[in-house]
Write an enzyme that holds these catalytic residues in place. Structure first.
Site, mmCIF file in Angstrom:
data_model
loop_
_atom_site.group_PDB
_atom_site.id
_atom_site.type_symbol
_atom_site.label_atom_id
_atom_site.label_comp_id
_atom_site.label_asym_id
_atom_site.label_seq_id
_atom_site.Cartn_x
_atom_site.Cartn_y
_atom_site.Cartn_z
ATOM 1 N N GLY A 142 8.099 5.784 -13.204
ATOM 2 C CA GLY A 142 7.161 4.916 -12.491
ATOM 3 C C GLY A 142 7.339 4.808 -10.987
ATOM 4 O O GLY A 142 6.723 3.944 -10.368
ATOM 5 N N ASP B 146 3.444 12.800 -17.699
ATOM 6 C CA ASP B 146 2.271 11.961 -17.945
ATOM 7 C C ASP B 146 2.573 11.195 -19.227
ATOM 8 O O ASP B 146 2.696 11.808 -20.303
ATOM 9 C CB ASP B 146 1.025 12.842 -18.112
ATOM 10 C CG ASP B 146 -0.238 12.000 -18.309
ATOM 11 O OD1 ASP B 146 -0.119 10.824 -18.733
ATOM 12 O OD2 ASP B 146 -1.347 12.514 -18.040
ATOM 13 N N TYR C 229 -7.682 -9.522 -13.911
ATOM 14 C CA TYR C 229 -6.597 -8.742 -14.529
ATOM 15 C C TYR C 229 -7.082 -8.123 -15.848
ATOM 16 O O TYR C 229 -6.635 -7.049 -16.254
ATOM 17 C CB TYR C 229 -5.357 -9.615 -14.730
ATOM 18 C CG TYR C 229 -4.068 -8.829 -14.756
ATOM 19 C CD1 TYR C 229 -3.670 -8.051 -13.671
ATOM 20 C CD2 TYR C 229 -3.254 -8.839 -15.882
ATOM 21 C CE1 TYR C 229 -2.496 -7.317 -13.703
ATOM 22 C CE2 TYR C 229 -2.069 -8.118 -15.920
ATOM 23 C CZ TYR C 229 -1.701 -7.361 -14.824
ATOM 24 O OH TYR C 229 -0.535 -6.640 -14.863
ATOM 25 N N LYS D 120 -0.643 -5.931 -21.181
ATOM 26 C CA LYS D 120 0.669 -6.568 -20.957
ATOM 27 C C LYS D 120 1.071 -7.420 -22.162
ATOM 28 O O LYS D 120 2.255 -7.509 -22.493
ATOM 29 C CB LYS D 120 0.643 -7.424 -19.682
ATOM 30 C CG LYS D 120 0.520 -6.619 -18.387
ATOM 31 C CD LYS D 120 1.630 -5.596 -18.221
ATOM 32 C CE LYS D 120 1.630 -4.968 -16.831
ATOM 33 N NZ LYS D 120 2.514 -3.790 -16.738
ATOM 34 N N ARG E 14 2.957 -6.232 -3.262
ATOM 35 C CA ARG E 14 1.996 -5.276 -2.689
ATOM 36 C C ARG E 14 2.422 -3.847 -2.997
ATOM 37 O O ARG E 14 3.314 -3.301 -2.333
ATOM 38 C CB ARG E 14 1.918 -5.458 -1.179
ATOM 39 C CG ARG E 14 1.183 -6.696 -0.759
ATOM 40 C CD ARG E 14 1.018 -6.668 0.741
ATOM 41 N NE ARG E 14 0.292 -7.806 1.221
ATOM 42 C CZ ARG E 14 0.763 -8.640 2.142
ATOM 43 N NH1 ARG E 14 1.941 -8.441 2.671
ATOM 44 N NH2 ARG E 14 0.024 -9.646 2.549
HETATM 45 N N1 LIG Z 1 2.719 -5.060 -8.139
HETATM 46 C C1 LIG Z 1 2.625 -6.183 -8.820
HETATM 47 O O1 LIG Z 1 2.134 -7.197 -8.318
HETATM 48 C C2 LIG Z 1 3.149 -6.247 -10.218
HETATM 49 C C3 LIG Z 1 3.415 -7.498 -10.773
HETATM 50 C C4 LIG Z 1 3.898 -7.563 -12.068
HETATM 51 C C5 LIG Z 1 4.094 -6.396 -12.778
HETATM 52 N N2 LIG Z 1 3.825 -5.193 -12.206
HETATM 53 C C6 LIG Z 1 4.039 -3.986 -13.004
HETATM 54 O O2 LIG Z 1 5.030 -3.196 -12.392
HETATM 55 C C7 LIG Z 1 4.876 -1.859 -12.849
HETATM 56 C C8 LIG Z 1 4.966 -0.918 -11.661
HETATM 57 O O3 LIG Z 1 3.868 -1.091 -10.830
HETATM 58 P P1 LIG Z 1 3.981 -1.169 -9.256
HETATM 59 O O4 LIG Z 1 3.367 -2.456 -8.860
HETATM 60 O O5 LIG Z 1 5.341 -0.839 -8.821
HETATM 61 O O6 LIG Z 1 2.946 -0.076 -8.774
HETATM 62 P P2 LIG Z 1 3.129 1.522 -8.581
HETATM 63 O O7 LIG Z 1 1.749 2.019 -8.366
HETATM 64 O O8 LIG Z 1 4.111 1.806 -7.534
HETATM 65 O O9 LIG Z 1 3.697 1.997 -9.973
HETATM 66 C C9 LIG Z 1 2.874 2.297 -11.070
HETATM 67 C C10 LIG Z 1 3.361 3.619 -11.615
HETATM 68 O O10 LIG Z 1 2.683 3.941 -12.820
HETATM 69 C C11 LIG Z 1 2.553 5.378 -12.807
HETATM 70 N N3 LIG Z 1 1.575 5.839 -13.771
HETATM 71 C C12 LIG Z 1 0.297 5.439 -13.935
HETATM 72 N N4 LIG Z 1 -0.296 6.174 -14.919
HETATM 73 C C13 LIG Z 1 0.645 7.038 -15.371
HETATM 74 C C14 LIG Z 1 0.647 8.062 -16.355
HETATM 75 N N5 LIG Z 1 -0.436 8.349 -17.093
HETATM 76 N N6 LIG Z 1 1.780 8.756 -16.545
HETATM 77 C C15 LIG Z 1 2.891 8.513 -15.818
HETATM 78 N N7 LIG Z 1 2.953 7.563 -14.875
HETATM 79 C C16 LIG Z 1 1.834 6.844 -14.653
HETATM 80 C C17 LIG Z 1 2.155 5.670 -11.371
HETATM 81 O O11 LIG Z 1 2.331 7.029 -11.059
HETATM 82 C C18 LIG Z 1 3.118 4.762 -10.634
HETATM 83 O O12 LIG Z 1 4.314 5.434 -10.380
HETATM 84 C C19 LIG Z 1 3.573 -1.821 -13.603
HETATM 85 O O13 LIG Z 1 3.820 -1.943 -14.978
HETATM 86 C C20 LIG Z 1 2.856 -3.049 -13.112
HETATM 87 O O14 LIG Z 1 1.901 -3.541 -14.003
HETATM 88 C C21 LIG Z 1 3.370 -5.096 -10.936
#
Ligand SMILES: NC(=O)c1ccc[n+]([C@@H]2O[C@H](COP(=O)([O-])OP(=O)(O)OC[C@H]3O[C@@H](n4cnc5c(N)ncnc54)[C@H](O)[C@@H]3O)[C@@H](O)[C@H]2O)c1
Length: 383
Positions: free
Chosen positions: A134, A185, A279, A286, A316
């Site tokens: 991720g 993926d 959301y 989730k 962000r």
């Molecule tokens: N940013 C926020 O406010 C927040 C808050 C709570 C939870 N989250 C969760 O944190 C996690 C990480 O998100 P983030 O905010 O760091 O954003 P991010 O965009 O940096 O990370 C999301 C990741 O998911 C990967 N991804 C998406 N589809 C994919 C696929 N088919 N195969 C492989 N990888 C895939 C993307 O390449 C990316 O690396 C997520 O689960 C998100 O829901 C984020």
């Protein structure tokens, strides 16, 4: 041990300690005779533990335990300082709060809790091997977690989603000397199995940590009404954001079992338990993810593998940018959260360290909030 300040001035710390001791002496003097006749109700366990820790002999039944006596020197100091303490009662509210905190500290210390802690205060990941799914860029929550783990000495393998982000991810991972950076993926079982097998080869057939920080929903489903989510995009959101954890955990299980146990972490959000504007389907994903955490924890627990989720406040990142109204939500968050601040990816990284380490050795199946307390608030004050 209590020490009076040099030159006769009392520091806030000393005042707090003196107050505690003065109370202890007072209570003992007044309560010595009554100790045998008044049973302690409702806290037998704690009382028994306190007495065991101080090695004071228990008298009477389970609920009628004698408190440990203050050291004579402490009692002497407390009595001698009582007048000066009285003079300081006019100190302001801040001093009173400090004094309360010190009292709590002193109470804990008298139960011997400080002496009995023998775990390292800082998690050490030297020799630990992890796989991180991720990382998209340096703002990714997965990267904040990975950096913390790597700083602690863990060796980490990484996956990235596709060519578009490959160069950036490779550059980042180079900074923590990653032995493996490979494409994955998470919609593909083959991909997941291959990646875990590659990690297994590099890490001698064992794996200690798995970080799953992956989510996706179509932009058009992160605005408007949840009711309008079409079937195919509903399943896509759940596939990428929830099922992928199940598939990754299944693939990692034998490696973690070989390692004698492990820790699996995933990222979730409050939208999984409350209806958060925009959301939408991601909230449903989730909810499935959090339920999966509990079922996986139940399945993998006997192998010593713990599975937990961190529910983070808004950060962000690339993923967050796709949610309609995120900016406004981000701004409003700090006004409502009890800690009155937005959270940082580093805040999540620190909690991840705890969940990944032995410090959380008996914690599994949990969703731990890292949101400045936002989720506990019922009604915003409007201040
Ligand atoms: N940013 C926020 O406010 C927040 C808050 C709570 C939870 N989250 C969760 O944190 C996690 C990480 O998100 P983030 O905010 O760091 O954003 P991010 O965009 O940096 O990370 C999301 C990741 O998911 C990967 N991804 C998406 N589809 C994919 C696929 N088919 N195969 C492989 N990888 C895939 C993307 O390449 C990316 O690396 C997520 O689960 C998100 O829901 C984020």
């Amino acid at each position: 041990m209590l020490e009076l300040g040099r030159g006769g001035a009392l520091g806030a710390r000393e005042l707090g300690e003196i107050e505690v001791l003065a109370r202890a002496v007072d209570v003992q003097a007044r309560g010595a005779d009554r100790a045998e006749e008044v049973p302690v109700v409702g806290s037998e366990g704690r009382e028994a533990q306190a007495d065991e820790d101080s090695q004071a002999p228990a008298r009477g039944g389970r609920g009628n335990l004698q408190r440990p006596r203050a050291h004579p020197r402490q009692a002497e100091l407390a009595v001698a300082a009582a007048d000066r303490l009285q003079g300081c009662r006019r100190c302001g509210g801040e001093d009173q709060r400090r004094s309360k905190r010190k009292k709590n500290d002193a109470a804990q210390a008298s139960q011997g809790s400080r002496e009995t802690v023998n775990s390292p205060a800082v998690a050490d990941f030297a020799g630990k091997r992890g796989l991180v799914l991720g990382v998209a860029n340096k703002r990714s929550i997965a990267w904040a977690i990975a950096k913390r783990l790597a700083d602690g000495g863990a060796q980490l393998a990484f996956t990235y989603q596709g060519e578009r982000i490959e160069a950036g991810v490779r550059e980042l991972c180079g900074t923590v000397d990653s032995p493996l950076v490979t494409v994955c993926d998470v919609r593909s079982d083959d991909d997941i199995e291959r990646v875990v097998a590659e990690a297994g080869e590099i890490f001698g057939g064992e794996l200690d940590l798995l970080v799953h920080s992956v989510a996706f929903a179509a932009a058009e489903d992160l605005e408007g009404r949840f009711t309008d989510t079409p079937r195919d995009r509903f399943w896509m959101a759940l596939d990428v954001s929830a099922y992928s954890l199940v598939a990754a955990a299944r693939a990692a299980e034998p490696l973690m079992e070989a390692a004698g146990g492990g820790s699996i972490l995933t990222m979730t959000y409050l939208g999984g338990v409350r209806a958060v504007p925009h959301y939408n389907v991601m909230g449903v994903a989730k909810a499935a993810l959090e339920a999966s955490v509990r079922y996986l924890a139940a399945d993998l627990g006997p192998d010593g593998v713990r599975v937990n989720a961190i529910s983070a406040g808004p950060v962000r990142t690339l993923a967050a940018a796709g949610i309609a109204g995120f900016k406004g939500m981000y701004r409003g968050f700090a006004e409502v959260a009890p800690l009155r601040a937005n959270i940082s990816p580093e805040d999540v990284g620190k909690t991840a360290l705890y969940l990944a380490s032995d410090l959380s050795s008996a914690v599994t199946g949990e969703t731990l909030y890292v949101d400045g307390g936002f989720n506990i608030v019922g009604v915003p004050t409007g201040d």
